[in-house]
Design a protein around this motif. Structure first.
Motif, PDB file in Angstrom:
ATOM      1  N   LYS A 207       0.843  -1.189  -0.062  1.00  0.00           N
ATOM      2  CA  LYS A 207       0.034   0.094   0.048  1.00  0.00           C
ATOM      3  C   LYS A 207       0.872   1.199   0.020  1.00  0.00           C
ATOM      4  N   LYS A 208       1.926   1.231   0.821  1.00  0.00           N
ATOM      5  CA  LYS A 208       2.859   2.467   0.737  1.00  0.00           C
ATOM      6  C   LYS A 208       3.444   2.604  -0.559  1.00  0.00           C
ATOM      7  N   ASP A 209       4.136   1.494  -1.394  1.00  0.00           N
ATOM      8  CA  ASP A 209       4.347   1.671  -2.769  1.00  0.00           C
ATOM      9  C   ASP A 209       3.404   2.455  -3.590  1.00  0.00           C
ATOM     10  N   ILE A 210       1.985   2.131  -3.440  1.00  0.00           N
ATOM     11  CA  ILE A 210       0.812   2.774  -4.282  1.00  0.00           C
ATOM     12  C   ILE A 210       0.727   4.030  -3.888  1.00  0.00           C
ATOM     13  N   GLY A 214       4.542   6.377  -5.256  1.00  0.00           N
ATOM     14  CA  GLY A 214       4.222   6.864  -6.638  1.00  0.00           C
ATOM     15  C   GLY A 214       3.814   5.615  -7.776  1.00  0.00           C
ATOM     16  N   TYR A 215       3.703   4.260  -7.167  1.00  0.00           N
ATOM     17  CA  TYR A 215       3.525   3.217  -8.018  1.00  0.00           C
ATOM     18  C   TYR A 215       1.988   3.316  -8.700  1.00  0.00           C
ATOM     19  N   GLY A 216       1.037   3.842  -7.919  1.00  0.00           N
ATOM     20  CA  GLY A 216      -0.185   3.950  -8.241  1.00  0.00           C
ATOM     21  C   GLY A 216      -0.319   4.777  -9.574  1.00  0.00           C
ATOM     22  N   GLN A 217       0.401   6.027  -9.683  1.00  0.00           N
ATOM     23  CA  GLN A 217       0.301   6.935 -10.615  1.00  0.00           C
ATOM     24  C   GLN A 217       1.138   6.161 -11.789  1.00  0.00           C
ATOM     25  N   ARG A 218       2.129   5.553 -11.506  1.00  0.00           N
ATOM     26  CA  ARG A 218       3.124   4.831 -12.702  1.00  0.00           C
ATOM     27  C   ARG A 218       2.251   3.818 -13.479  1.00  0.00           C
ATOM     28  N   ILE A 219       1.548   2.985 -12.670  1.00  0.00           N
ATOM     29  CA  ILE A 219       0.688   1.759 -13.032  1.00  0.00           C
ATOM     30  C   ILE A 219      -0.233   2.627 -14.416  1.00  0.00           C
ATOM     31  N   VAL A 245      -6.875   4.768  -9.383  1.00  0.00           N
ATOM     32  CA  VAL A 245      -6.175   4.483  -8.218  1.00  0.00           C
ATOM     33  C   VAL A 245      -6.805   4.107  -6.976  1.00  0.00           C
ATOM     34  N   ASP A 246      -7.803   5.146  -6.736  1.00  0.00           N
ATOM     35  CA  ASP A 246      -8.437   4.755  -5.565  1.00  0.00           C
ATOM     36  C   ASP A 246      -9.758   3.853  -5.857  1.00  0.00           C
ATOM     37  N   MET A 247     -10.273   3.562  -7.038  1.00  0.00           N
ATOM     38  CA  MET A 247     -11.195   2.662  -7.204  1.00  0.00           C
ATOM     39  C   MET A 247     -10.550   1.180  -7.442  1.00  0.00           C
ATOM     40  N   TYR A 248      -9.431   1.184  -8.001  1.00  0.00           N
ATOM     41  CA  TYR A 248      -9.207  -0.154  -8.384  1.00  0.00           C
ATOM     42  C   TYR A 248      -8.014  -0.996  -7.294  1.00  0.00           C
ATOM     43  N   ASP A 253      -6.474  -6.850  -3.252  1.00  0.00           N
ATOM     44  CA  ASP A 253      -5.655  -7.891  -2.902  1.00  0.00           C
ATOM     45  C   ASP A 253      -4.175  -7.982  -3.887  1.00  0.00           C
ATOM     46  N   LEU A 254      -3.370  -7.340  -2.934  1.00  0.00           N
ATOM     47  CA  LEU A 254      -2.058  -7.152  -3.780  1.00  0.00           C
ATOM     48  C   LEU A 254      -1.176  -8.242  -3.979  1.00  0.00           C
TER      49      LEU A 254
END
Length: 381
Positions: A207-210, A214-219, A245-248, A253-254
């Motif tokens: 969750k911290k990565d995302i 910045g991983y949420g943005q990068r994805i 990012v918020d929705m998905y 489940d990471l």
């Protein structure tokens, strides 16, 4: 004179009726997977959907003898029209009883709206963006639907194809993929080879990565790049990325999400796989698309405790330069053991263009079954 009356959706009560009509029409259907009421409401509301930064839309209800008998959304995605050099009005969220007068009146309403805005063609079913359901089901009516796709009765395409001047604009296929009992030898060999030869690495996210790393943005920036040439795609804006990012990813489940990084290029994202437990059966137990009073429990059992037999292969994509290197084998080398651990028996691909042999080729190592087909239709207006 037509006995069908078309009324534009103008109030919150109208919008509620627009959303509720699908639940009425498909009540008790064993294959339809109803959307959550809140998801449809947020998507269709001008003040809640970031796609309205570059889209405009109107919604219509069809009445006969004072009763709602159909619905349709008329959508203009200005960004997609500019990207593909088209003047298209899209029809989406289309549902109707088995009455050709009704379906014709609904599509005429969309055509008239498009003409009033200077559009020269009507296409659909499509939503605001590629992240909305697209394509009318034309084969596989006896197969359970999925959360991200459309289910419709067999008479829908019969109505469209009987109308004058409508032609097929795009074709899609969907596959059911059996989760193997053991890792396919081909994938294991290729995964180990590409990891060593190209220094590609599996990255499991926290969750911290995302949300902080910045991983949420990068994805979703990667999705913009990998999906840019797909039919009807329009690049996601920053506001859309924030919403998705918020929705998905917020409740995801990471373990079922994997990204592939290129160690030779500063851990650049090469590809990704966002997969989720199938929510089809759980959503069927949400009365009229509501999580309360009891629907939330069925959804939670699927997401948290994996009380479902399938997994939806929601978003899978690789940058072009990595597709021929076998990077997707590395992705499934990580995900397959997790599917096995959770007891998933099958995976469901989402809509794939019939002509996209590169995407379909990634399932060659699995036992697959082509079980659904879809079409988008077009008419010059």
């Amino acid at each position: 004179m037509s006995s069908v009356e078309i009324r534009k959706v103008e109030t919150k009560k109208d919008l509620q009726a627009f959303i509720e009509f699908h639940y009425d029409l498909y009540e008790g259907n064993e294959y339809d997977v109803p959307t959550l009421y809140s998801d449809d409401y947020n998507t269709l509301s001008h003040d809640r959907n970031a796609a309205f930064d570059f889209c405009e839309a109107e919604y219509y209800l069809a009445y006969k003898s004072g009763k709602i008998v159909g619905r349709v959304a008329a959508i203009i995605n200005h960004k997609a029209n500019k990207r593909w050099d088209r003047k298209s009005v899209r029809f989406g969220w289309i549902d109707f009883i088995d009455d050709r007068e009704v379906s014709a009146a609904l599509l005429k309403a969309v055509e008239d709206y498009g003409k009033s805005k200077g559009m020269t063609e009507i296409v659909g079913p499509l939503g605001f963006t590629d992240f909305d359901p697209e394509g009318m089901l034309t084969w596989g009516f006896d197969q359970l639907g999925t959360m991200p796709t459309i289910y419709n009765y067999p008479y829908y395409p019969e109505h469209i194809e009987a109308m004058e001047d409508y032609i097929v604009d795009n074709k899609y296929v969907e596959f059911k993929v059996t989760v193997p009992d053991k890792m396919p030898e081909r994938y294991a060999k290729i995964a180990q080879m590409v990891a060593k030869r190209y220094n590609l690495k599996i990255k499991k996210l926290t969750k911290k990565d995302i949300f902080q790393g910045g991983y949420g943005q990068r994805i979703f920036q990667l999705i913009n790049e990998t999906y840019k040439d797909l039919y009807g795609f329009s690049e996601l804006t920053q506001r859309q990325i924030d919403q998705y990012v918020d929705m998905y990813l917020k409740l995801a489940d990471l373990n079922l999400i994997t990204v592939i990084e290129d160690g030779n290029h500063g851990d650049k994202l090469a590809g990704l796989g966002i997969t989720i437990p199938s929510l089809a059966k759980a959503l069927q137990k949400c009365h009229r698309g509501r999580l309360f009073p009891f629907g939330w429990w069925h959804v939670l059992r699927a997401i948290k405790f994996h009380k479902t037999e399938g997994v939806d292969l929601l978003l899978i994509g690789f940058l072009p330069e990595y597709r021929a290197k076998g990077a997707n084998a590395l992705l499934f080398y990580d995900l397959i053991p997790r599917y096995q651990e959770y007891g998933f028996k099958w995976g469901e691909t989402q809509v794939e263009m019939e002509t996209n042999s590169n995407v379909q080729g990634q399932w060659d190592a699995f036992e697959t079954h082509l079980h659904k087909r879809r079409k988008c239709y077009k008419k010059f207006i």
